[in-house]
Motif scaffolding. Structure first.
Motif, PDB file in Angstrom:
ATOM      1  N   THR A  62       0.836  -1.213   0.000  1.00 23.86           N
ATOM      2  CA  THR A  62       0.000   0.000   0.000  1.00 23.86           C
ATOM      3  C   THR A  62       0.864   1.254   0.000  1.00 23.86           C
ATOM      4  O   THR A  62       0.572   2.221  -0.698  1.00 23.86           O
ATOM      5  CB  THR A  62      -0.937   0.018   1.224  1.00 23.86           C
ATOM      6  OG1 THR A  62      -0.165   0.090   2.438  1.00 23.86           O
ATOM      7  CG2 THR A  62      -1.822  -1.215   1.260  1.00 23.86           C
ATOM      8  N   TYR A  63       1.942   1.254   0.804  1.00 23.86           N
ATOM      9  CA  TYR A  63       2.839   2.414   0.819  1.00 23.86           C
ATOM     10  C   TYR A  63       3.504   2.590  -0.549  1.00 23.86           C
ATOM     11  O   TYR A  63       3.592   3.702  -1.075  1.00 23.86           O
ATOM     12  CB  TYR A  63       3.928   2.238   1.883  1.00 23.86           C
ATOM     13  CG  TYR A  63       3.443   2.276   3.302  1.00 23.86           C
ATOM     14  CD1 TYR A  63       2.686   3.335   3.786  1.00 23.86           C
ATOM     15  CD2 TYR A  63       3.747   1.248   4.199  1.00 23.86           C
ATOM     16  CE1 TYR A  63       2.257   3.366   5.103  1.00 23.86           C
ATOM     17  CE2 TYR A  63       3.327   1.280   5.509  1.00 23.86           C
ATOM     18  CZ  TYR A  63       2.573   2.346   5.956  1.00 23.86           C
ATOM     19  OH  TYR A  63       2.141   2.378   7.259  1.00 23.86           O
ATOM     20  N   ASP A  89       1.107   3.847  -3.389  1.00 23.85           N
ATOM     21  CA  ASP A  89       0.761   5.251  -3.211  1.00 23.85           C
ATOM     22  C   ASP A  89       1.938   6.151  -3.588  1.00 23.85           C
ATOM     23  O   ASP A  89       1.777   7.161  -4.276  1.00 23.85           O
ATOM     24  CB  ASP A  89       0.346   5.501  -1.768  1.00 23.85           C
ATOM     25  CG  ASP A  89      -0.014   6.958  -1.507  1.00 23.85           C
ATOM     26  OD1 ASP A  89      -0.814   7.514  -2.288  1.00 23.85           O
ATOM     27  OD2 ASP A  89       0.486   7.536  -0.533  1.00 23.85           O
ATOM     28  N   VAL A 112      -6.914  -0.992  -4.008  1.00 26.97           N
ATOM     29  CA  VAL A 112      -5.704  -0.168  -4.071  1.00 26.97           C
ATOM     30  C   VAL A 112      -5.083  -0.225  -5.460  1.00 26.97           C
ATOM     31  O   VAL A 112      -4.746   0.810  -6.056  1.00 26.97           O
ATOM     32  CB  VAL A 112      -4.685  -0.636  -3.007  1.00 26.97           C
ATOM     33  CG1 VAL A 112      -3.371   0.125  -3.145  1.00 26.97           C
ATOM     34  CG2 VAL A 112      -5.256  -0.453  -1.604  1.00 26.97           C
ATOM     35  N   ALA A 137      -5.214   2.935  -8.130  1.00 28.26           N
ATOM     36  CA  ALA A 137      -3.972   3.596  -8.529  1.00 28.26           C
ATOM     37  C   ALA A 137      -3.729   3.461 -10.028  1.00 28.26           C
ATOM     38  O   ALA A 137      -3.275   4.411 -10.681  1.00 28.26           O
ATOM     39  CB  ALA A 137      -2.799   3.007  -7.744  1.00 28.26           C
ATOM     40  N   ASP A 171      -8.020   7.864  -7.419  1.00 25.11           N
ATOM     41  CA  ASP A 171      -7.210   8.145  -6.234  1.00 25.11           C
ATOM     42  C   ASP A 171      -8.016   7.896  -4.956  1.00 25.11           C
ATOM     43  O   ASP A 171      -7.502   7.340  -3.985  1.00 25.11           O
ATOM     44  CB  ASP A 171      -6.720   9.593  -6.290  1.00 25.11           C
ATOM     45  CG  ASP A 171      -5.793   9.930  -5.134  1.00 25.11           C
ATOM     46  OD1 ASP A 171      -4.905   9.127  -4.826  1.00 25.11           O
ATOM     47  OD2 ASP A 171      -5.967  11.014  -4.543  1.00 25.11           O
ATOM     48  N   SER A 225      -8.425   4.094  -4.385  1.00 28.91           N
ATOM     49  CA  SER A 225      -7.195   3.530  -3.840  1.00 28.91           C
ATOM     50  C   SER A 225      -7.016   3.939  -2.382  1.00 28.91           C
ATOM     51  O   SER A 225      -6.609   3.129  -1.541  1.00 28.91           O
ATOM     52  CB  SER A 225      -5.999   4.008  -4.674  1.00 28.91           C
ATOM     53  OG  SER A 225      -4.797   3.467  -4.192  1.00 28.91           O
ATOM     54  N   GLY A 226      -7.330   5.189  -2.071  1.00 27.77           N
ATOM     55  CA  GLY A 226      -7.190   5.664  -0.694  1.00 27.77           C
ATOM     56  C   GLY A 226      -8.108   4.937   0.270  1.00 27.77           C
ATOM     57  O   GLY A 226      -7.713   4.625   1.407  1.00 27.77           O
ATOM     58  N   ARG A 253      -6.527   1.546   0.912  1.00 24.77           N
ATOM     59  CA  ARG A 253      -5.356   1.637   1.793  1.00 24.77           C
ATOM     60  C   ARG A 253      -5.781   1.847   3.244  1.00 24.77           C
ATOM     61  O   ARG A 253      -5.307   1.157   4.154  1.00 24.77           O
ATOM     62  CB  ARG A 253      -4.457   2.807   1.366  1.00 24.77           C
ATOM     63  CG  ARG A 253      -3.735   2.616   0.061  1.00 24.77           C
ATOM     64  CD  ARG A 253      -2.622   3.637  -0.094  1.00 24.77           C
ATOM     65  NE  ARG A 253      -3.059   5.004   0.120  1.00 24.77           N
ATOM     66  CZ  ARG A 253      -3.533   5.809  -0.830  1.00 24.77           C
ATOM     67  NH1 ARG A 253      -3.649   5.351  -2.071  1.00 24.77           N
ATOM     68  NH2 ARG A 253      -3.886   7.048  -0.557  1.00 24.77           N
ATOM     69  N   GLU A 272       2.906   6.559   7.283  1.00 25.91           N
ATOM     70  CA  GLU A 272       1.972   6.942   6.224  1.00 25.91           C
ATOM     71  C   GLU A 272       2.036   8.446   5.961  1.00 25.91           C
ATOM     72  O   GLU A 272       1.945   8.885   4.815  1.00 25.91           O
ATOM     73  CB  GLU A 272       0.550   6.522   6.614  1.00 25.91           C
ATOM     74  CG  GLU A 272      -0.480   6.700   5.514  1.00 25.91           C
ATOM     75  CD  GLU A 272      -1.158   8.052   5.596  1.00 25.91           C
ATOM     76  OE1 GLU A 272      -1.634   8.544   4.552  1.00 25.91           O
ATOM     77  OE2 GLU A 272      -1.208   8.620   6.694  1.00 25.91           O
ATOM     78  N   TYR A 287       2.745  10.058   2.454  1.00 23.86           N
ATOM     79  CA  TYR A 287       1.734  10.980   1.928  1.00 23.86           C
ATOM     80  C   TYR A 287       2.338  12.335   1.567  1.00 23.86           C
ATOM     81  O   TYR A 287       1.924  12.976   0.595  1.00 23.86           O
ATOM     82  CB  TYR A 287       0.637  11.140   2.978  1.00 23.86           C
ATOM     83  CG  TYR A 287      -0.488  12.077   2.599  1.00 23.86           C
ATOM     84  CD1 TYR A 287      -1.550  11.625   1.832  1.00 23.86           C
ATOM     85  CD2 TYR A 287      -0.475  13.401   3.018  1.00 23.86           C
ATOM     86  CE1 TYR A 287      -2.586  12.472   1.493  1.00 23.86           C
ATOM     87  CE2 TYR A 287      -1.511  14.258   2.681  1.00 23.86           C
ATOM     88  CZ  TYR A 287      -2.559  13.791   1.914  1.00 23.86           C
ATOM     89  OH  TYR A 287      -3.576  14.646   1.576  1.00 23.86           O
TER      90      TYR A 287
END
Length: 422
Positions: free
Chosen positions: A231-232, A235, A292, A296, A326, A329-330, A333, A353, A357
Protein backbone atom coordinates in the motif's frame (compact mmCIF):
# COMPACT_ATOMS: atom_id res chain seq x y z
CA UNK A 1 -32.55 -9.82 -4.54
CA UNK A 2 -33.72 -6.45 -5.85
CA UNK A 3 -31.06 -3.78 -6.35
CA UNK A 4 -31.90 -0.41 -4.86
CA UNK A 5 -30.32 2.94 -5.83
CA UNK A 6 -29.87 3.64 -2.11
CA UNK A 7 -27.21 0.92 -2.09
CA UNK A 8 -24.85 3.42 -3.74
CA UNK A 9 -25.23 6.01 -0.97
CA UNK A 10 -22.51 6.24 1.71
CA UNK A 11 -22.83 3.73 4.53
CA UNK A 12 -23.75 5.69 7.68
CA UNK A 13 -23.22 2.79 10.09
CA UNK A 14 -20.18 4.37 11.86
CA UNK A 15 -22.16 7.57 12.42
CA UNK A 16 -25.00 5.62 14.04
CA UNK A 17 -22.89 3.22 16.10
CA UNK A 18 -20.17 5.46 17.57
CA UNK A 19 -20.67 8.68 19.52
CA UNK A 20 -16.94 9.46 19.35
CA UNK A 21 -16.95 9.02 15.58
CA UNK A 22 -19.78 11.54 15.30
CA UNK A 23 -17.86 14.01 17.45
CA UNK A 24 -14.66 13.52 15.45
CA UNK A 25 -16.50 13.87 12.16
CA UNK A 26 -18.12 17.18 13.10
CA UNK A 27 -14.96 18.43 14.79
CA UNK A 28 -12.91 17.53 11.72
CA UNK A 29 -15.29 19.24 9.32
CA UNK A 30 -15.12 22.48 11.32
CA UNK A 31 -11.33 22.24 11.67
CA UNK A 32 -10.87 21.55 7.95
CA UNK A 33 -13.06 24.54 7.16
CA UNK A 34 -10.85 26.79 9.29
CA UNK A 35 -7.63 25.24 7.99
CA UNK A 36 -8.49 25.66 4.34
CA UNK A 37 -9.55 29.24 4.99
CA UNK A 38 -6.08 30.00 6.37
CA UNK A 39 -4.41 27.97 3.60
CA UNK A 40 -5.82 30.42 1.05
CA UNK A 41 -5.32 33.60 3.07
CA UNK A 42 -1.71 32.89 4.09
CA UNK A 43 -0.06 32.63 0.63
CA UNK A 44 -2.18 35.55 -0.59
CA UNK A 45 -0.83 37.67 2.25
CA UNK A 46 2.76 36.65 1.45
CA UNK A 47 2.13 37.59 -2.19
CA UNK A 48 0.79 41.00 -1.17
CA UNK A 49 3.70 41.67 1.17
CA UNK A 50 6.47 40.60 -1.23
CA UNK A 51 5.10 40.41 -4.77
CA UNK A 52 7.46 37.44 -5.21
CA UNK A 53 6.42 34.00 -6.50
CA UNK A 54 9.60 32.61 -4.92
CA UNK A 55 8.55 33.94 -1.51
CA UNK A 56 5.19 32.19 -1.85
CA UNK A 57 6.80 28.95 -2.99
CA UNK A 58 9.24 29.06 -0.06
CA UNK A 59 6.30 28.35 2.24
CA UNK A 60 6.23 24.78 0.93
CA UNK A 61 9.91 24.34 1.79
CA UNK A 62 9.46 25.44 5.41
CA UNK A 63 6.46 23.11 5.76
CA UNK A 64 7.96 19.86 4.47
CA UNK A 65 10.69 19.16 7.04
CA UNK A 66 8.50 19.73 10.15
CA UNK A 67 5.79 17.54 8.63
CA UNK A 68 8.19 14.65 8.05
CA UNK A 69 10.05 14.93 11.38
CA UNK A 70 7.03 15.50 13.59
CA UNK A 71 4.96 12.99 11.63
CA UNK A 72 7.39 10.20 12.52
CA UNK A 73 7.70 11.38 16.14
CA UNK A 74 3.94 11.92 16.36
CA UNK A 75 3.42 8.33 15.31
CA UNK A 76 5.57 7.06 18.18
CA UNK A 77 3.90 9.49 20.58
CA UNK A 78 0.41 8.36 19.53
CA UNK A 79 1.26 4.82 20.70
CA UNK A 80 2.60 6.02 24.05
CA UNK A 81 0.10 8.62 25.33
CA UNK A 82 -3.64 9.16 25.48
CA UNK A 83 -4.64 9.89 21.87
CA UNK A 84 -7.51 12.10 22.94
CA UNK A 85 -5.14 14.34 24.89
CA UNK A 86 -2.75 14.45 21.95
CA UNK A 87 -5.50 15.51 19.55
CA UNK A 88 -6.76 18.10 22.03
CA UNK A 89 -3.28 19.56 22.65
CA UNK A 90 -2.42 19.87 18.96
CA UNK A 91 -5.82 21.35 18.14
CA UNK A 92 -5.27 23.96 20.84
CA UNK A 93 -1.82 24.62 19.37
CA UNK A 94 -3.33 25.19 15.94
CA UNK A 95 -5.81 27.64 17.49
CA UNK A 96 -2.94 29.61 19.05
CA UNK A 97 -1.05 29.71 15.74
CA UNK A 98 -4.19 31.02 14.01
CA UNK A 99 -4.40 33.71 16.69
CA UNK A 100 -0.81 34.75 15.86
CA UNK A 101 -1.84 35.18 12.21
CA UNK A 102 -4.82 37.26 13.28
CA UNK A 103 -2.75 39.54 15.54
CA UNK A 104 -0.11 40.01 12.85
CA UNK A 105 -2.78 40.87 10.26
CA UNK A 106 -4.21 43.55 12.59
CA UNK A 107 -0.86 45.36 12.86
CA UNK A 108 -0.55 48.65 10.93
CA UNK A 109 2.29 47.00 8.97
CA UNK A 110 2.02 43.18 9.10
CA UNK A 111 5.37 41.39 9.29
CA UNK A 112 6.51 38.66 6.91
CA UNK A 113 8.60 36.37 9.14
CA UNK A 114 5.73 35.34 11.46
CA UNK A 115 3.91 33.93 8.43
CA UNK A 116 6.74 31.46 7.78
CA UNK A 117 7.07 30.61 11.46
CA UNK A 118 3.35 29.87 11.68
CA UNK A 119 3.46 27.82 8.45
CA UNK A 120 6.23 25.65 9.93
CA UNK A 121 4.37 25.41 13.24
CA UNK A 122 1.13 24.36 11.59
CA UNK A 123 3.01 21.69 9.64
CA UNK A 124 4.59 20.39 12.86
CA UNK A 125 1.22 20.30 14.65
CA UNK A 126 -0.36 18.48 11.71
CA UNK A 127 2.47 15.94 11.74
CA UNK A 128 1.93 15.33 15.44
CA UNK A 129 -1.85 15.15 15.22
CA UNK A 130 -2.55 13.06 12.15
CA UNK A 131 -1.14 9.74 13.47
CA UNK A 132 -3.25 10.07 16.63
CA UNK A 133 -6.37 10.81 14.59
CA UNK A 134 -5.75 7.95 12.18
CA UNK A 135 -4.92 5.55 15.01
CA UNK A 136 -8.05 6.45 16.97
CA UNK A 137 -10.53 5.46 14.24
CA UNK A 138 -9.96 1.72 14.56
CA UNK A 139 -10.56 1.97 18.31
CA UNK A 140 -13.90 3.79 18.13
CA UNK A 141 -15.42 2.16 15.02
CA UNK A 142 -16.40 -1.54 14.77
CA UNK A 143 -14.08 -3.62 12.60
CA UNK A 144 -16.65 -4.30 9.88
CA UNK A 145 -17.43 -0.57 9.52
CA UNK A 146 -13.88 0.69 8.93
CA UNK A 147 -14.25 1.13 5.18
CA UNK A 148 -17.49 3.05 5.66
CA UNK A 149 -15.71 5.25 8.22
CA UNK A 150 -12.92 5.95 5.72
CA UNK A 151 -15.48 7.00 3.10
CA UNK A 152 -17.27 9.33 5.52
CA UNK A 153 -13.98 10.88 6.62
CA UNK A 154 -13.03 11.43 2.99
CA UNK A 155 -16.36 13.17 2.40
CA UNK A 156 -15.69 15.39 5.41
CA UNK A 157 -12.31 16.41 3.99
CA UNK A 158 -13.81 17.14 0.59
CA UNK A 159 -16.53 19.34 2.05
CA UNK A 160 -13.92 21.36 3.91
CA UNK A 161 -11.65 21.53 0.85
CA UNK A 162 -14.45 22.96 -1.29
CA UNK A 163 -16.17 25.30 1.16
CA UNK A 164 -13.08 26.61 2.99
CA UNK A 165 -11.18 28.05 0.01
CA UNK A 166 -14.39 29.38 -1.55
CA UNK A 167 -15.26 31.33 1.59
CA UNK A 168 -11.66 32.45 2.14
CA UNK A 169 -11.45 33.94 -1.33
CA UNK A 170 -14.60 35.98 -0.75
CA UNK A 171 -13.63 37.08 2.77
CA UNK A 172 -10.10 38.15 1.78
CA UNK A 173 -11.35 39.94 -1.32
CA UNK A 174 -14.04 41.94 0.46
CA UNK A 175 -12.92 42.17 4.10
CA UNK A 176 -9.17 41.50 4.23
CA UNK A 177 -6.94 38.93 5.90
CA UNK A 178 -7.96 39.75 9.47
CA UNK A 179 -11.55 38.45 9.14
CA UNK A 180 -10.29 35.35 7.34
CA UNK A 181 -7.91 34.52 10.19
CA UNK A 182 -10.63 35.37 12.72
CA UNK A 183 -12.80 32.74 11.02
CA UNK A 184 -9.98 30.22 11.44
CA UNK A 185 -9.59 31.07 15.14
CA UNK A 186 -13.32 30.63 15.74
CA UNK A 187 -13.35 27.29 13.91
CA UNK A 188 -10.50 25.93 16.02
CA UNK A 189 -12.10 27.19 19.23
CA UNK A 190 -15.24 25.18 18.41
CA UNK A 191 -13.08 22.20 17.42
CA UNK A 192 -11.27 22.26 20.78
CA UNK A 193 -14.61 22.34 22.60
CA UNK A 194 -15.75 19.24 20.70
CA UNK A 195 -12.46 17.43 21.37
CA UNK A 196 -13.02 17.94 25.09
CA UNK A 197 -16.10 15.68 24.81
CA UNK A 198 -14.21 12.74 23.31
CA UNK A 199 -13.76 9.63 25.44
CA UNK A 200 -10.25 8.97 26.84
CA UNK A 201 -8.06 6.81 24.58
CA UNK A 202 -5.16 5.59 26.74
CA UNK A 203 -2.24 3.72 25.14
CA UNK A 204 -2.32 -0.04 24.75
CA UNK A 205 -0.88 -2.11 27.58
CA UNK A 206 2.90 -2.32 27.58
CA UNK A 207 3.41 0.82 25.49
CA UNK A 208 6.85 2.33 25.95
CA UNK A 209 8.11 5.89 25.76
CA UNK A 210 8.49 7.36 22.25
CA UNK A 211 11.99 6.72 20.93
CA UNK A 212 13.99 6.07 17.79
CA UNK A 213 13.91 2.38 18.71
CA UNK A 214 10.11 2.54 18.79
CA UNK A 215 9.99 4.23 15.40
CA UNK A 216 12.35 1.58 14.02
CA UNK A 217 10.08 -1.13 15.46
CA UNK A 218 7.16 0.31 13.49
CA UNK A 219 9.27 0.42 10.31
CA UNK A 220 10.33 -3.21 10.80
CA UNK A 221 6.71 -4.24 11.25
CA UNK A 222 5.70 -2.49 8.02
CA UNK A 223 8.64 -4.05 6.17
CA UNK A 224 7.69 -7.53 7.39
CA UNK A 225 4.10 -7.21 6.11
CA UNK A 226 3.99 -7.35 2.29
CA UNK A 227 0.37 -6.18 2.25
CA UNK A 228 1.19 -2.98 4.14
CA UNK A 229 4.42 -2.48 2.21
CA UNK A 230 2.46 -2.72 -1.03
CA UNK A 231 0.00 0.00 0.00
CA UNK A 232 2.84 2.41 0.82
CA UNK A 233 4.78 1.56 -2.36
CA UNK A 234 1.81 1.91 -4.71
CA UNK A 235 0.76 5.25 -3.21
CA UNK A 236 4.33 6.57 -3.46
CA UNK A 237 4.69 5.40 -7.07
CA UNK A 238 1.36 6.94 -8.12
CA UNK A 239 2.22 10.35 -6.63
CA UNK A 240 5.85 10.35 -7.75
CA UNK A 241 5.15 9.36 -11.36
CA UNK A 242 1.73 10.90 -12.10
CA UNK A 243 1.11 13.98 -9.97
CA UNK A 244 0.32 16.70 -12.56
CA UNK A 245 -1.00 19.87 -10.79
CA UNK A 246 2.31 21.72 -11.25
CA UNK A 247 1.82 21.50 -15.02
CA UNK A 248 -1.82 22.65 -15.13
CA UNK A 249 -1.03 26.32 -15.98
CA UNK A 250 1.13 25.19 -18.92
CA UNK A 251 -1.40 22.57 -20.01
CA UNK A 252 -4.17 25.18 -20.07
CA UNK A 253 -2.00 27.41 -22.28
CA UNK A 254 -1.23 24.58 -24.72
CA UNK A 255 -4.93 23.77 -25.01
CA UNK A 256 -5.63 27.48 -25.65
CA UNK A 257 -8.03 27.39 -22.69
CA UNK A 258 -6.65 29.59 -19.93
CA UNK A 259 -10.18 29.83 -18.55
CA UNK A 260 -10.00 26.11 -17.66
CA UNK A 261 -7.14 26.39 -15.15
CA UNK A 262 -9.38 26.60 -12.08
CA UNK A 263 -11.49 23.73 -13.40
CA UNK A 264 -8.37 21.60 -13.79
CA UNK A 265 -7.49 22.07 -10.15
CA UNK A 266 -11.08 21.31 -9.10
CA UNK A 267 -11.76 18.35 -11.40
CA UNK A 268 -9.98 15.79 -9.23
CA UNK A 269 -11.97 16.84 -6.17
CA UNK A 270 -15.19 16.53 -8.17
CA UNK A 271 -14.31 12.96 -9.10
CA UNK A 272 -13.43 12.17 -5.48
CA UNK A 273 -16.73 13.58 -4.23
CA UNK A 274 -18.74 11.58 -6.78
CA UNK A 275 -16.93 8.37 -5.80
CA UNK A 276 -17.48 9.07 -2.11
CA UNK A 277 -21.18 9.91 -2.50
CA UNK A 278 -21.70 6.62 -4.36
CA UNK A 279 -19.45 4.55 -2.09
CA UNK A 280 -22.16 2.41 -0.51
CA UNK A 281 -21.13 -0.56 -2.65
CA UNK A 282 -17.61 -0.53 -1.17
CA UNK A 283 -18.93 -1.75 2.19
CA UNK A 284 -19.51 -5.12 0.54
CA UNK A 285 -15.96 -5.39 -0.83
CA UNK A 286 -13.56 -7.77 0.91
CA UNK A 287 -10.61 -7.66 -1.56
CA UNK A 288 -9.28 -4.26 -0.53
CA UNK A 289 -5.87 -4.90 -2.07
CA UNK A 290 -7.54 -4.98 -5.47
CA UNK A 291 -9.17 -1.64 -4.65
CA UNK A 292 -5.70 -0.17 -4.07
CA UNK A 293 -4.29 -1.61 -7.30
CA UNK A 294 -7.24 -0.78 -9.57
CA UNK A 295 -7.65 2.68 -8.06
CA UNK A 296 -3.97 3.60 -8.53
CA UNK A 297 -3.87 2.12 -12.04
CA UNK A 298 -7.06 4.02 -12.90
CA UNK A 299 -5.45 7.22 -11.58
CA UNK A 300 -2.41 6.72 -13.83
CA UNK A 301 -4.45 5.80 -16.90
CA UNK A 302 -6.74 8.81 -16.47
CA UNK A 303 -3.76 11.16 -16.00
CA UNK A 304 -2.28 9.73 -19.19
CA UNK A 305 -5.55 10.53 -20.97
CA UNK A 306 -5.44 14.09 -19.63
CA UNK A 307 -2.06 14.56 -21.31
CA UNK A 308 -3.09 12.86 -24.54
CA UNK A 309 -6.42 14.46 -25.49
CA UNK A 310 -6.62 17.78 -27.34
CA UNK A 311 -10.15 18.64 -26.22
CA UNK A 312 -10.19 20.53 -22.92
CA UNK A 313 -13.47 18.94 -21.81
CA UNK A 314 -12.01 15.47 -22.36
CA UNK A 315 -9.02 16.54 -20.29
CA UNK A 316 -11.27 17.72 -17.46
CA UNK A 317 -13.22 14.47 -17.57
CA UNK A 318 -9.98 12.49 -17.34
CA UNK A 319 -8.86 14.53 -14.33
CA UNK A 320 -12.20 13.86 -12.63
CA UNK A 321 -11.81 10.12 -13.29
CA UNK A 322 -8.28 10.35 -11.90
CA UNK A 323 -9.64 11.87 -8.69
CA UNK A 324 -12.14 9.02 -8.38
CA UNK A 325 -9.35 6.47 -8.88
CA UNK A 326 -7.21 8.15 -6.23
CA UNK A 327 -10.12 8.09 -3.79
CA UNK A 328 -10.83 4.40 -4.50
CA UNK A 329 -7.20 3.53 -3.84
CA UNK A 330 -7.19 5.66 -0.69
CA UNK A 331 -10.26 3.91 0.70
CA UNK A 332 -8.60 0.54 0.14
CA UNK A 333 -5.36 1.64 1.79
CA UNK A 334 -7.09 3.12 4.83
CA UNK A 335 -9.23 0.02 5.32
CA UNK A 336 -6.28 -2.37 5.12
CA UNK A 337 -4.31 -0.31 7.64
CA UNK A 338 -7.19 -0.14 10.12
CA UNK A 339 -8.10 -3.81 9.69
CA UNK A 340 -4.63 -5.26 10.16
CA UNK A 341 -2.32 -3.03 12.25
CA UNK A 342 -2.23 -3.85 16.00
CA UNK A 343 -3.43 -1.02 18.21
CA UNK A 344 -0.04 -0.70 19.92
CA UNK A 345 1.68 0.03 16.59
CA UNK A 346 -1.05 1.98 14.87
CA UNK A 347 0.34 5.43 15.67
CA UNK A 348 3.84 4.63 14.40
CA UNK A 349 2.49 3.13 11.19
CA UNK A 350 0.31 6.22 10.73
CA UNK A 351 3.47 8.31 11.12
CA UNK A 352 5.09 6.34 8.30
CA UNK A 353 1.97 6.94 6.22
CA UNK A 354 2.35 10.70 6.83
CA UNK A 355 5.89 10.44 5.45
CA UNK A 356 4.66 8.61 2.34
CA UNK A 357 1.73 10.98 1.93
CA UNK A 358 3.87 14.13 2.13
CA UNK A 359 6.99 13.10 0.20
CA UNK A 360 5.26 11.56 -2.84
CA UNK A 361 3.44 14.68 -4.09
CA UNK A 362 6.43 16.93 -3.32
CA UNK A 363 8.81 14.75 -5.35
CA UNK A 364 6.10 14.30 -7.96
CA UNK A 365 6.05 18.03 -8.59
CA UNK A 366 9.82 18.01 -9.09
CA UNK A 367 9.55 15.00 -11.42
CA UNK A 368 6.80 16.55 -13.56
CA UNK A 369 8.61 19.89 -13.88
CA UNK A 370 11.91 18.26 -14.85
CA UNK A 371 10.28 15.87 -17.32
CA UNK A 372 8.33 18.71 -18.94
CA UNK A 373 11.66 20.39 -19.70
CA UNK A 374 12.68 17.32 -21.73
CA UNK A 375 9.45 16.12 -23.31
CA UNK A 376 7.13 19.11 -23.19
CA UNK A 377 4.12 19.60 -20.93
CA UNK A 378 1.77 17.07 -22.47
CA UNK A 379 4.48 14.44 -22.80
CA UNK A 380 5.28 14.83 -19.12
CA UNK A 381 1.60 14.36 -18.22
CA UNK A 382 0.77 11.33 -20.36
CA UNK A 383 4.24 9.81 -19.94
CA UNK A 384 3.96 10.06 -16.15
CA UNK A 385 0.51 8.50 -16.24
CA UNK A 386 1.69 5.50 -18.28
CA UNK A 387 4.75 5.12 -16.04
CA UNK A 388 2.37 5.00 -13.07
CA UNK A 389 0.31 2.21 -14.67
CA UNK A 390 3.47 0.22 -15.41
CA UNK A 391 4.83 0.72 -11.88
CA UNK A 392 1.54 -0.34 -10.28
CA UNK A 393 1.50 -3.46 -12.46
CA UNK A 394 5.06 -4.37 -11.50
CA UNK A 395 4.38 -3.78 -7.80
CA UNK A 396 1.21 -5.89 -7.96
CA UNK A 397 3.19 -8.71 -9.57
CA UNK A 398 5.98 -8.41 -7.00
CA UNK A 399 3.56 -8.30 -4.04
CA UNK A 400 0.93 -11.00 -4.74
CA UNK A 401 -0.24 -11.00 -1.11
CA UNK A 402 -1.52 -7.45 -1.56
CA UNK A 403 -3.59 -8.50 -4.57
CA UNK A 404 -4.83 -11.58 -2.73
CA UNK A 405 -5.74 -9.69 0.45
CA UNK A 406 -9.18 -10.68 1.72
CA UNK A 407 -10.56 -9.08 4.90
CA UNK A 408 -12.30 -12.33 5.87
CA UNK A 409 -9.25 -14.61 5.58
CA UNK A 410 -6.12 -12.46 6.07
CA UNK A 411 -4.37 -13.59 9.30
CA UNK A 412 -3.60 -10.05 10.50
CA UNK A 413 -7.17 -8.91 9.86
CA UNK A 414 -8.54 -11.96 11.69
CA UNK A 415 -6.26 -11.32 14.68
CA UNK A 416 -7.30 -7.68 14.77
CA UNK A 417 -10.99 -8.64 14.53
CA UNK A 418 -10.58 -11.21 17.30
CA UNK A 419 -8.91 -8.60 19.52
CA UNK A 420 -12.34 -7.06 20.04
CA UNK A 421 -14.54 -4.30 18.71
CA UNK A 422 -15.18 -1.01 20.54
Amino acid sequence: MTWKPSALLPDLSPWRSSRDFRLLWVQGLIAYFGSFTAMVALPLQIKELTGSPFAVGAMGAVELVPLVVFGLYGGALADAVDRRRMILATEAGLALLAAVLLLNALLPRPMLWPLYVVAAGVSAMAGLQRPALDALIARIVPHDQLLAAAALNALRWQLGAVAGPALAGLVVAYAGHGPAYATTVCCFAVSVALCLRLSPAPPAGGAGRPSLRGIAEGARYAWSRPVLLGTYAIDLAAMLLAYPPTLFPFLADELDAKWSLGLMYAAGSVGSVVLTLTSGWTSRVRRHGLMVVFGAAGWGLAVAGAGWFDDVWAVLLCLAVAGAGDMLSGLGRSTIWNQTIPDGLRGRLAGIEVLSYSVGPQLGQVRSGAMAGWTGTRGAVWGGGLACVAAVGLLAAALPRLVAYDATTDPDARRRRAAGAP
